[in-house]
Design an enzyme around this catalytic site. Structure first.
Site, PDB file in Angstrom:
ATOM      1  N   ALA A 140       0.899  -1.366  -0.067  1.00  0.00           N
ATOM      2  CA  ALA A 140       0.086   0.063  -0.058  1.00  0.00           C
ATOM      3  C   ALA A 140       0.860   1.152   0.021  1.00  0.00           C
ATOM      4  CB  ALA A 140      -0.908  -0.114   1.259  1.00  0.00           C
TER       5      ALA A 140
ATOM      6  N   ILE B  88      13.911 -10.730  22.785  1.00  0.00           N
ATOM      7  CA  ILE B  88      14.280 -11.418  21.707  1.00  0.00           C
ATOM      8  C   ILE B  88      15.672 -12.333  21.785  1.00  0.00           C
ATOM      9  CG2 ILE B  88      14.145 -11.512  19.105  1.00  0.00           C
ATOM     10  CD1 ILE B  88      12.338  -9.016  19.112  1.00  0.00           C
ATOM     11  N   GLY B  89      16.695 -11.535  22.126  1.00  0.00           N
ATOM     12  CA  GLY B  89      18.103 -12.364  21.985  1.00  0.00           C
ATOM     13  C   GLY B  89      18.084 -13.469  22.741  1.00  0.00           C
TER      14      GLY B  89
ATOM     15  N   GLU C 209      15.274 -14.869  24.482  1.00  0.00           N
ATOM     16  CA  GLU C 209      14.530 -16.022  24.109  1.00  0.00           C
ATOM     17  C   GLU C 209      15.066 -17.112  22.889  1.00  0.00           C
ATOM     18  OE1 GLU C 209      10.457 -14.745  23.057  1.00  0.00           O
ATOM     19  OE2 GLU C 209      10.054 -13.751  25.061  1.00  0.00           O
TER      20      GLU C 209
ATOM     21  N   VAL D 134      19.034  -6.013  18.025  1.00  0.00           N
ATOM     22  CA  VAL D 134      19.427  -4.757  19.143  1.00  0.00           C
ATOM     23  C   VAL D 134      18.181  -3.611  18.901  1.00  0.00           C
ATOM     24  CG1 VAL D 134      21.722  -4.986  19.024  1.00  0.00           C
ATOM     25  CG2 VAL D 134      20.374  -3.953  16.808  1.00  0.00           C
TER      26      VAL D 134
ATOM     27  N   HIS E 174      -6.741 -24.713  44.648  1.00  0.00           N
ATOM     28  CA  HIS E 174      -5.293 -25.280  45.042  1.00  0.00           C
ATOM     29  C   HIS E 174      -5.173 -26.729  44.514  1.00  0.00           C
ATOM     30  CE1 HIS E 174      -2.256 -25.989  47.958  1.00  0.00           C
ATOM     31  NE2 HIS E 174      -2.851 -27.171  48.115  1.00  0.00           N
TER      32      HIS E 174
HETATM   33  C1  LIG Z   1      11.247 -12.977  17.545  1.00  0.00           C
HETATM   34  C2  LIG Z   1       9.990 -12.232  18.003  1.00  0.00           C
HETATM   35  C3  LIG Z   1       9.226 -12.698  19.012  1.00  0.00           C
HETATM   36  C4  LIG Z   1       8.236 -11.690  19.549  1.00  0.00           C
HETATM   37  N1  LIG Z   1       7.418 -12.427  20.656  1.00  0.00           N
HETATM   38  C5  LIG Z   1       6.548 -11.460  21.316  1.00  0.00           C
HETATM   39  C6  LIG Z   1       5.671 -12.028  22.110  1.00  0.00           C
HETATM   40  O1  LIG Z   1       5.846 -13.036  22.781  1.00  0.00           O
HETATM   41  N2  LIG Z   1       4.821 -11.137  22.699  1.00  0.00           N
HETATM   42  C7  LIG Z   1       4.458 -10.015  22.236  1.00  0.00           C
HETATM   43  O2  LIG Z   1       3.403  -9.348  22.778  1.00  0.00           O
HETATM   44  N3  LIG Z   1       5.136  -9.381  21.124  1.00  0.00           N
HETATM   45  C8  LIG Z   1       6.038 -10.135  20.529  1.00  0.00           C
HETATM   46  N4  LIG Z   1       6.878  -9.783  19.484  1.00  0.00           N
HETATM   47  C9  LIG Z   1       6.563  -8.569  18.955  1.00  0.00           C
HETATM   48  C10 LIG Z   1       5.479  -8.735  18.013  1.00  0.00           C
HETATM   49  O3  LIG Z   1       5.391  -9.547  17.089  1.00  0.00           O
HETATM   50  C11 LIG Z   1       5.054  -7.106  17.564  1.00  0.00           C
HETATM   51  O4  LIG Z   1       4.974  -6.288  18.478  1.00  0.00           O
HETATM   52  C12 LIG Z   1       3.705  -7.058  16.662  1.00  0.00           C
HETATM   53  O5  LIG Z   1       3.551  -8.072  15.715  1.00  0.00           O
HETATM   54  C13 LIG Z   1       3.449  -5.692  16.163  1.00  0.00           C
HETATM   55  O6  LIG Z   1       2.128  -5.745  15.426  1.00  0.00           O
HETATM   56  P1  LIG Z   1       1.749  -4.592  14.341  1.00  0.00           P
HETATM   57  O7  LIG Z   1       0.381  -5.301  14.144  1.00  0.00           O
HETATM   58  O8  LIG Z   1       2.064  -3.547  14.781  1.00  0.00           O
HETATM   59  O9  LIG Z   1       3.025  -5.091  13.226  1.00  0.00           O
HETATM   60  P2  LIG Z   1       3.514  -6.385  12.411  1.00  0.00           P
HETATM   61  O10 LIG Z   1       2.933  -7.732  13.181  1.00  0.00           O
HETATM   62  O11 LIG Z   1       4.935  -6.101  12.214  1.00  0.00           O
HETATM   63  O12 LIG Z   1       2.522  -6.382  11.219  1.00  0.00           O
HETATM   64  C14 LIG Z   1       2.878  -5.458   9.890  1.00  0.00           C
HETATM   65  C15 LIG Z   1       2.267  -5.967   8.805  1.00  0.00           C
HETATM   66  O13 LIG Z   1       1.952  -4.917   7.796  1.00  0.00           O
HETATM   67  C16 LIG Z   1       2.653  -5.255   6.619  1.00  0.00           C
HETATM   68  N5  LIG Z   1       3.122  -4.197   6.013  1.00  0.00           N
HETATM   69  C17 LIG Z   1       3.958  -3.405   6.172  1.00  0.00           C
HETATM   70  N6  LIG Z   1       4.139  -2.578   5.200  1.00  0.00           N
HETATM   71  C18 LIG Z   1       3.115  -2.606   4.428  1.00  0.00           C
HETATM   72  C19 LIG Z   1       2.738  -1.873   3.231  1.00  0.00           C
HETATM   73  N7  LIG Z   1       3.178  -0.734   2.888  1.00  0.00           N
HETATM   74  N8  LIG Z   1       1.783  -2.609   2.331  1.00  0.00           N
HETATM   75  C20 LIG Z   1       0.940  -3.613   2.832  1.00  0.00           C
HETATM   76  N9  LIG Z   1       1.368  -4.196   4.087  1.00  0.00           N
HETATM   77  C21 LIG Z   1       2.310  -3.698   4.907  1.00  0.00           C
HETATM   78  C22 LIG Z   1       3.694  -6.239   7.002  1.00  0.00           C
HETATM   79  O14 LIG Z   1       3.947  -7.214   5.818  1.00  0.00           O
HETATM   80  C23 LIG Z   1       3.043  -7.162   8.186  1.00  0.00           C
HETATM   81  O15 LIG Z   1       2.656  -8.171   7.969  1.00  0.00           O
HETATM   82  C24 LIG Z   1       8.070 -10.499  19.133  1.00  0.00           C
HETATM   83  C25 LIG Z   1       8.666  -9.824  17.821  1.00  0.00           C
HETATM   84  C26 LIG Z   1       9.811 -10.920  17.457  1.00  0.00           C
HETATM   85  C27 LIG Z   1      10.577 -10.344  16.056  1.00  0.00           C
END
Ligand SMILES: Cc1cc2nc3c(=O)[nH]c(=O)nc-3n(C[C@H](O)[C@H](O)[C@H](O)COP(=O)(O)OP(=O)(O)OC[C@H]3O[C@@H](n4cnc5c(N)ncnc54)[C@H](O)[C@@H]3O)c2cc1C
Length: 470
Positions: free
Chosen positions: A119, A187-188, A190, A272, A446
């Protein structure tokens, strides 16, 4: 590419189908809006595909492996416990597929149209969507931007076959012999724990003076101890400076407490931080206000500087967590429907699925002190909880913080088995303005780990049953 000629009109366009976007879309549809969701990759976003879910699946698999090897104290020994890592990966991918398929069905069930493609804002009221086959245009009354984030790339550690982000590590086809992790955040830690349990020699380089810097040290110490049991080397006050890469591995250079050091490994995982996906969707051209980190500034309803456009999740300031994104998604959708919804972050839990798990909600004891609040603190050890001992998890504690005069619960921290689940009770207590007495008067089954919350509340009230107060 065929250039689309028609402009379709809709109520709400949601950009991104992660936990922020898909939840916002469903709530907007429930409230009677016509909704289009645009997703350039996979439904479910980072969380379901390359974040929360696959990481927790691998964490569980590594626990199963560990438990299979360490049952001797319970009289259970297993010979020849083996890991078929390709099968572990296949199992993990199956879970991801099931969940993402579930989101797609929810879209169908709620009459939400999913459009695949990238988008881009053409104007304040129009987006284009490009994919391999076509270009579409949508005119909208409201937009919710939920484009999430991507791993932050350090200039001295460009992504490569050997310099990996969490995304690649989650899909590694092998258990590396040696791995260096740069960044001892959640993340690191886990992902590092998964590999260490599967037998990787792991080194963590962390810039702060302890790993998991957002949590208090009496909690992180338990995690460090467990990591060390798995022979993980933790270097704090470590500044990663560069990497030399060969066909078979890497040498990571770092300054550790002022001393130059090198670490050889098969791979280096860089965790990071994350960067918001806000730079390539045309936001500058429509005059969207963003801060110096590229995060979109929003009000309490998620409204951006362009009042009909909302932003949620990892692209707005605050914790980058899935449940925060979903919560903001519901608020934004409700605000669009004219409801008086507003975010209130005081009871958003944070969890680290480390070993043992850690969780926190509301304020900590340290924050209470910093804010000059007059509080009571109750701390209860897992070692005095029958359930914890009977599941061989007697390490850890619960800590609850409440206002001294009123007993209103202000926060809690847990470190120990199932800390991720237990924290929700205190989140509810804070949300409802409950007091320590409310928790005390709530009968907890319990034997359960949840009783640590009850007992911590009783500690704070000065009348615990299973600990002698001197
Ligand atoms: C390894 C790892 C482990 C994690 N574990 C946890 C956990 O245990 N608990 C927790 O709460 N959080 C966790 N997180 C964090 C969590 O994944 C994110 O906070 C969450 O996914 C954010 O949600 P969001 O909807 O903001 O974005 P995202 O999940 O990043 O989704 C955004 C979406 O937008 C799409 N997009 C981007 N730009 C465009 C565009 N221009 N057009 C169309 N589509 C687009 C992307 O493809 C993506 O699918 C973890 C993250 C990682 C990397």
């Amino acid at each position: 590419m065929v250039v689309g000629e028609f402009v379709e009109e809709i109520d709400v366009v949601v950009i991104g189908a992660g936990p922020g976007g898909y939840v916002a879309a469903i709530r907007a549809a429930q409230l009677g809006k016509s909704v289009v969701v645009v997703e350039r990759a996979n439904v479910g976003g980072v969380c379901l595909n390359v974040g929360c879910i696959p990481s927790k699946a691998l964490i569980h698999a590594s626990h199963v492996y560990e438990n299979a090897q360490h049952g001797a104290s319970m009289g259970i020994t297993m010979e020849n416990v083996k890991v078929d890592y390709a099968k572990v990966q296949e199992w993990k991918s199956g879970i991801v597929k099931q969940l993402t398929g579930g989101v797609a069905s929810l879209f169908k069930g709620n009459k939400i149209r999913l459009v695949s493609g990238e988008a881009f804002f053409l104007s304040e009221n129009e987006i284009s969507v490009y994919n391999d086959n076509e270009s579409l245009k949508f005119k909208f009354n409201n937009a919710i931007i939920a484009t999430g984030s991507r791993p932050f790339e350090l200039p001295a550690f460009k992504w490569s076959k050997r310099v990996l982000s969490s995304t690649e590590v989650l899909s590694l086809g092998e258990i590396p012999k040696r791995m260096v992790v740069i960044g001892g955040g959640y993340i690191g830690v886990e992902l590092g724990t998964v590999l260490a349990k599967f037998g990787t020699e792991l080194t963590i380089l962390e810039g702060a003076d302890h790993i998991l810097p957002g949590f208090e040290q009496d909690m992180t110490r338990l995690v460090e101890r467990r990591l060390k049991k798995h022979n993980v080397k933790i270097h704090t006050k470590a500044l990663a400076k560069g990497v030399e890469e060969s066909e078979n591995g890497v040498v990571v250079k770092a300054e550790v407490k002022g001393e130059e050091m090198s670490f050889e490994a098969d791979y280096v995982l860089v965790t990071v931080g994350r960067k918001p996906n806000t730079n390539d969707i045309g936001l500058e051209a429509i005059g969207m206000k963003m801060n110096e980190r590229g995060l979109i500034e929003v009000d309490k309803q998620g409204r951006t500087s362009l009042p009909h456009i909302y932003a949620i999740g990892d692209i707005v300031p605050g914790l980058a967590l899935a449940h925060k994104a979903s919560y903001e998604g519901k608020v934004a959708a409700e605000a669009i429907a004219g409801h008086a919804a507003e975010v209130d972050y005081k009871c958003i839990p944070s969890v680290v699925f480390s070993d043992p798990e850690m969780s926190s909600v509301g304020i900590s004891e340290r924050e209470a002190k910093e804010q000059g609040l007059d509080v009571v603190v109750g701390r209860f050890p897992y070692a005095a909880n029958g359930r914890a001992l009977s599941v061989n998890a007697g390490e850890g504690f619960a800590k609850i913080i409440a206002d001294k005069e009123t007993g209103v619960v202000l926060g809690a921290q847990f470190v120990g088995e199932d800390a991720s689940n237990i924290v929700s009770e205190v989140a509810l207590a804070i949300e409802m303005g409950a007091t320590l007495e409310d928790i005390e008067l709530t009968i907890h089954a319990h034997p359960t780990l949840g009783e640590v919350t009850l007992e911590a509340a009783e500690m704070a009230l000065g009348r615990p049953i299973h600990v002698v107060v001197k």
